[in-house]
Design an enzyme around this catalytic site. Structure first.
Site, PDB file in Angstrom:
ATOM      1  N   ARG A   1      -5.647   2.184  -3.515  1.00 17.49           N
ATOM      2  CA  ARG A   1      -4.803   1.396  -2.597  1.00 17.49           C
ATOM      3  C   ARG A   1      -4.912  -0.065  -2.990  1.00 17.49           C
ATOM      4  O   ARG A   1      -5.982  -0.551  -3.399  1.00 17.49           O
ATOM      5  CB  ARG A   1      -5.198   1.606  -1.142  1.00 17.49           C
ATOM      6  CG  ARG A   1      -6.579   1.147  -0.711  1.00 17.49           C
ATOM      7  CD  ARG A   1      -7.685   2.076  -1.072  1.00 17.49           C
ATOM      8  NE  ARG A   1      -7.440   3.449  -0.673  1.00 17.49           N
ATOM      9  CZ  ARG A   1      -7.728   3.942   0.534  1.00 17.49           C
ATOM     10  NH1 ARG A   1      -8.274   3.165   1.431  1.00 17.49           N
ATOM     11  NH2 ARG A   1      -7.471   5.203   0.812  1.00 17.49           N
TER      12      ARG A   1
ATOM     13  N   ARG B   1       0.822  -1.193   0.000  1.00 15.46           N
ATOM     14  CA  ARG B   1       0.000   0.000   0.000  1.00 15.46           C
ATOM     15  C   ARG B   1       0.864   1.255   0.000  1.00 15.46           C
ATOM     16  O   ARG B   1       1.807   1.364   0.765  1.00 15.46           O
ATOM     17  CB  ARG B   1      -0.928   0.036   1.221  1.00 15.46           C
ATOM     18  CG  ARG B   1      -1.744   1.322   1.203  1.00 15.46           C
ATOM     19  CD  ARG B   1      -2.822   1.372   2.183  1.00 15.46           C
ATOM     20  NE  ARG B   1      -3.517   2.652   2.070  1.00 15.46           N
ATOM     21  CZ  ARG B   1      -4.519   2.996   2.858  1.00 15.46           C
ATOM     22  NH1 ARG B   1      -4.928   2.177   3.794  1.00 15.46           N
ATOM     23  NH2 ARG B   1      -5.116   4.164   2.707  1.00 15.46           N
TER      24      ARG B   1
ATOM     25  N   ASP C   1      -6.711  -1.870   2.074  1.00 16.56           N
ATOM     26  CA  ASP C   1      -6.966  -0.987   3.212  1.00 16.56           C
ATOM     27  C   ASP C   1      -7.708  -1.805   4.260  1.00 16.56           C
ATOM     28  O   ASP C   1      -8.657  -2.518   3.913  1.00 16.56           O
ATOM     29  CB  ASP C   1      -7.816   0.202   2.734  1.00 16.56           C
ATOM     30  CG  ASP C   1      -8.248   1.109   3.883  1.00 16.56           C
ATOM     31  OD1 ASP C   1      -7.415   1.344   4.792  1.00 16.56           O
ATOM     32  OD2 ASP C   1      -9.384   1.576   3.869  1.00 16.56           O
TER      33      ASP C   1
ATOM     34  N   ASP D   1      -9.600  -1.174   7.823  1.00 19.13           N
ATOM     35  CA  ASP D   1     -10.068  -0.204   8.808  1.00 19.13           C
ATOM     36  C   ASP D   1     -10.747  -0.951   9.950  1.00 19.13           C
ATOM     37  O   ASP D   1     -11.626  -1.798   9.720  1.00 19.13           O
ATOM     38  CB  ASP D   1     -11.084   0.757   8.188  1.00 19.13           C
ATOM     39  CG  ASP D   1     -10.432   1.791   7.270  1.00 19.13           C
ATOM     40  OD1 ASP D   1      -9.204   2.002   7.379  1.00 19.13           O
ATOM     41  OD2 ASP D   1     -11.137   2.359   6.432  1.00 19.13           O
TER      42      ASP D   1
HETATM   43  N1  LIG Z   1     -10.497   2.804  13.198  1.00 13.86           N
HETATM   44  C1  LIG Z   1      -9.375   2.976  12.472  1.00 13.86           C
HETATM   45  N2  LIG Z   1      -8.953   2.021  11.619  1.00 13.86           N
HETATM   46  C2  LIG Z   1      -7.818   2.187  10.895  1.00 13.86           C
HETATM   47  N3  LIG Z   1      -7.015   3.291  10.952  1.00 13.86           N
HETATM   48  C3  LIG Z   1      -7.410   4.256  11.784  1.00 13.86           C
HETATM   49  C4  LIG Z   1      -8.587   4.151  12.577  1.00 13.86           C
HETATM   50  N4  LIG Z   1      -8.711   5.279  13.327  1.00 13.86           N
HETATM   51  C5  LIG Z   1      -7.668   6.055  13.001  1.00 13.86           C
HETATM   52  N5  LIG Z   1      -6.868   5.463  12.090  1.00 13.86           N
HETATM   53  C6  LIG Z   1      -5.666   6.096  11.551  1.00 13.86           C
HETATM   54  O1  LIG Z   1      -5.987   6.566  10.230  1.00 13.86           O
HETATM   55  C7  LIG Z   1      -4.728   6.745   9.560  1.00 13.86           C
HETATM   56  C8  LIG Z   1      -4.978   6.864   8.091  1.00 13.86           C
HETATM   57  O2  LIG Z   1      -5.497   5.619   7.662  1.00 13.86           O
HETATM   58  P1  LIG Z   1      -5.727   5.413   6.075  1.00 13.86           P
HETATM   59  O3  LIG Z   1      -4.648   6.107   5.316  1.00 13.86           O
HETATM   60  O4  LIG Z   1      -5.951   3.947   5.862  1.00 13.86           O
HETATM   61  O5  LIG Z   1      -7.072   6.215   5.864  1.00 13.86           O
HETATM   62  P2  LIG Z   1      -8.187   5.755   4.800  1.00 13.86           P
HETATM   63  O6  LIG Z   1      -8.649   4.367   5.169  1.00 13.86           O
HETATM   64  O7  LIG Z   1      -7.699   5.986   3.431  1.00 13.86           O
HETATM   65  O8  LIG Z   1      -9.331   6.810   5.105  1.00 13.86           O
HETATM   66  P3  LIG Z   1     -10.527   6.549   6.148  1.00 13.86           P
HETATM   67  O9  LIG Z   1      -9.851   6.419   7.478  1.00 13.86           O
HETATM   68  O10 LIG Z   1     -11.375   7.765   5.986  1.00 13.86           O
HETATM   69  O11 LIG Z   1     -11.208   5.284   5.710  1.00 13.86           O
HETATM   70  C9  LIG Z   1      -3.919   5.520   9.981  1.00 13.86           C
HETATM   71  O12 LIG Z   1      -2.542   5.797   9.995  1.00 13.86           O
HETATM   72  C10 LIG Z   1      -4.452   5.199  11.388  1.00 13.86           C
HETATM   73  O13 LIG Z   1      -3.479   5.540  12.377  1.00 13.86           O
HETATM   74  N1  LIG Z   2     -16.152   2.566  -2.708  1.00  9.56           N
HETATM   75  C1  LIG Z   2     -15.181   2.919  -1.841  1.00  9.56           C
HETATM   76  N2  LIG Z   2     -14.830   4.205  -1.731  1.00  9.56           N
HETATM   77  C2  LIG Z   2     -13.856   4.557  -0.835  1.00  9.56           C
HETATM   78  C3  LIG Z   2     -13.211   3.585  -0.041  1.00  9.56           C
HETATM   79  C4  LIG Z   2     -13.611   2.232  -0.195  1.00  9.56           C
HETATM   80  O1  LIG Z   2     -13.086   1.314   0.481  1.00  9.56           O
HETATM   81  N3  LIG Z   2     -14.577   1.947  -1.085  1.00  9.56           N
HETATM   82  N4  LIG Z   2     -12.250   3.947   0.877  1.00  9.56           N
HETATM   83  C5  LIG Z   2     -11.941   5.241   1.031  1.00  9.56           C
HETATM   84  C6  LIG Z   2     -10.965   5.629   2.067  1.00  9.56           C
HETATM   85  O2  LIG Z   2     -10.835   4.669   3.065  1.00  9.56           O
HETATM   86  C7  LIG Z   2     -12.521   6.302   0.233  1.00  9.56           C
HETATM   87  N5  LIG Z   2     -13.514   5.854  -0.715  1.00  9.56           N
END
Ligand SMILES: Nc1ncnc2c1ncn2[C@@H]1O[C@H](COP(=O)(O)OP(=O)(O)OP(=O)(O)O)[C@@H](O)[C@H]1O
Ligand SMILES: Nc1nc2c(c(=O)[nH]1)N=C(CO)CN2
Length: 165
Positions: free
Chosen positions: A92, A83, A95, A97
């Site tokens: 990516r 990633r 990912d 989360d």
């Molecule tokens: N619940 C969570 N799960 C994963 N990462 C988290 C969470 N809360 C905060 N973070 C932080 O978010 C930062 C950015 O994560 P990442 O770059 O994957 O964001 P993203 O997945 O693209 O956007 P989003 O978080 O909006 O889905 C990570 O470095 C992590 O420390």
């Molecule tokens: N459809 C879709 N859109 C996104 C996604 C994702 O997983 N699916 N993740 C994002 C940032 O975490 C931003 N936008």
């Protein structure tokens, strides 16, 4: 023992293989068991729309890890699967989360639980509702299925089942 829900997404190259590899790497950890897997959905990009469609899913895990240890493992999986964070919300390979951890609230520098955007996202709530429709989100105090019912119908209906892995 803790129960957690993790959202997975990929929109680069062999998307399904990246999801499978990420799940395998979760299961390879001696303190993580993947107990349920949602269907895989193909979804239009949300937020940053100038990118390819995603494959999204949610898994349920049981684990003796604490939340930050789980985050460390998820981020090691992301790194291992190549990633790169070039654009916020951009493309990516994988990912992961952390959506929910038991019924805990957490507001740490690196980790916010429940995930702060999960309740706004059909690409998260639709697969999560397959696994845990009755789970109540802390603070919001609504169930997953109640939140899902409140999302824009066109967003929910645009979700396309890709299959099972
Ligand atoms: N619940 C969570 N799960 C994963 N990462 C988290 C969470 N809360 C905060 N973070 C932080 O978010 C930062 C950015 O994560 P990442 O770059 O994957 O964001 P993203 O997945 O693209 O956007 P989003 O978080 O909006 O889905 C990570 O470095 C992590 O420390
Ligand atoms: N459809 C879709 N859109 C996104 C996604 C994702 O997983 N699916 N993740 C994002 C940032 O975490 C931003 N936008």
């Amino acid at each position: 023992m803790n129960t957690a829900y993790i959202a997975l997404g990929s929109n680069i190259a062999e998307r399904e293989d990246f999801l499978k590899s990420a799940i395998d790497m979760l299961e390879e950890h001696s303190e993580i068991q993947v107990t349920e897997k949602s269907s895989v959905y193909e979804t239009a990009p949300v937020g940053y729309t100038d990118q390819s469609d995603f494959l999204n899913m949610v898994v349920e895990v049981t684990t003796s890890l604490q939340p930050l240890q789980m985050l460390d493992h998820c981020q090691s999986i992301e790194a291992e699967l190549g990633r790169e964070r070039l654009v916020k919300w951009g493309p990516r390979t994988i990912d992961l989360d952390i959506l929910l951890y038991n019924h805990e609230n957490m507001e740490a520098e690196r980790l916010v639980i429940p995930h702060p955007h999960m309740h706004e996202r059909a690409f998260v709530m639709v697969p999560l509702a397959e696994l845990a429709p009755e789970v109540i989100l802390p603070q919001i105090n609504l169930s997953v299925e109640e939140i899902l019912r409140g999302l824009p119908a066109e967003e929910v209906e645009s979700m396309r089942i890709w299959g099972k892995i």
